[in-house]
Design a protein around this motif. Structure first.
Motif, PDB file in Angstrom:
ATOM      1  N   TYR A 148      -4.829  -2.208  -6.266  1.00  0.00           N
ATOM      2  CA  TYR A 148      -3.822  -3.247  -6.379  1.00  0.00           C
ATOM      3  C   TYR A 148      -3.512  -3.842  -5.009  1.00  0.00           C
ATOM      4  N   ALA A 159      -0.788  -5.906  -3.293  1.00  0.00           N
ATOM      5  CA  ALA A 159       0.588  -6.362  -3.491  1.00  0.00           C
ATOM      6  C   ALA A 159       0.862  -7.672  -2.758  1.00  0.00           C
ATOM      7  N   GLU A 182       5.910  -7.286 -14.935  1.00  0.00           N
ATOM      8  CA  GLU A 182       4.535  -7.774 -14.918  1.00  0.00           C
ATOM      9  C   GLU A 182       4.433  -9.189 -14.345  1.00  0.00           C
ATOM     10  N   PRO A 225      -0.373  -3.416 -14.218  1.00  0.00           N
ATOM     11  CA  PRO A 225      -0.425  -2.165 -13.450  1.00  0.00           C
ATOM     12  C   PRO A 225      -1.838  -1.614 -13.366  1.00  0.00           C
ATOM     13  N   SER A 226      -2.084  -0.771 -12.359  1.00  0.00           N
ATOM     14  CA  SER A 226      -3.371  -0.093 -12.224  1.00  0.00           C
ATOM     15  C   SER A 226      -3.565   0.900 -13.361  1.00  0.00           C
ATOM     16  N   TYR A 259       4.750   2.561 -15.199  1.00  0.00           N
ATOM     17  CA  TYR A 259       3.689   1.729 -14.654  1.00  0.00           C
ATOM     18  C   TYR A 259       3.399   2.234 -13.245  1.00  0.00           C
ATOM     19  N   TYR A 314       1.134   1.143  -9.779  1.00  0.00           N
ATOM     20  CA  TYR A 314       0.334   0.182  -9.029  1.00  0.00           C
ATOM     21  C   TYR A 314      -0.221   0.940  -7.822  1.00  0.00           C
ATOM     22  N   SER A 324      -3.006   1.373  -4.601  1.00  0.00           N
ATOM     23  CA  SER A 324      -3.933   0.728  -3.664  1.00  0.00           C
ATOM     24  C   SER A 324      -4.256   1.704  -2.537  1.00  0.00           C
TER      25      SER A 324
END
Length: 158
Positions: free
Chosen positions: A32, A34, A52, A58-59, A71, A73, A75
């Motif tokens: 993700y 951001a 959302e 979401p990942s 959810y 997210y 990275s």
């Protein structure tokens, strides 16, 4: 003679550039990405649709029976130098928890320093403390006051 020395100089220069290029680290951004300031817009009481619209899909998600959804997210940034394995430079996990009415109840942001490494291939979870070998645990009670140790074999045998 002069052309041979120019050829050798060119080969040395080319080889040097190749070696330098091979040693240059490759940085890879995964997961993700951001938008700046997006996490600061999330507030308690928001709906899933609002989250959302701010953060995107979401990942991954998780559902906990009777408590609501979550959810995540995720990275990470990895770096690979030459033929060596990749090492993780940073990781960010944004966790958003919803109640049964699909409203935000809590949210948090975690980094690489908040995580624990678990080797999923061995099917063992590392624990804190000292690991003893069989011989260390066998001889650990010798010479200590407080009686004799009962081993598992003595309990089973009677």
């Amino acid at each position: 003679m002069r052309s041979l020395s120019k050829l050798m100089a060119g080969l040395v220069l080319g080889g040097s550039l190749f070696v330098i290029a091979a040693c240059t680290p490759t940085v890879d951004h995964r997961g993700y990405l951001a938008k700046p300031g997006a996490f600061n817009q999330v507030q308690n009481g928001m709906s899933k649709a609002e989250v959302e619209s701010i953060l995107g899909s979401p990942s991954t998600t998780a559902s906990i029976n009777f408590q609501g959804d979550s959810y995540y997210y995720i990275s990470s940034v990895t770096e690979q130098k030459g033929i060596m394995g990749a090492s993780e430079l940073s990781r960010e996990v944004i966790a958003i928890r919803f109640d049964q009415g699909e409203q935000v109840t809590s949210f948090a942001q975690y980094g690489l320093e908040d995580g624990r490494i678990i080797d999923v291939n061995t099917r063992e979870t590392p624990t804190q403390g000292r690991e003893y070998s069989f011989l260390q645990s066998f001889f650990s009670g010798i010479g200590k006051p407080g009686g004799t140790k009962v081993t598992p074999m003595q309990r089973v045998g009677g």
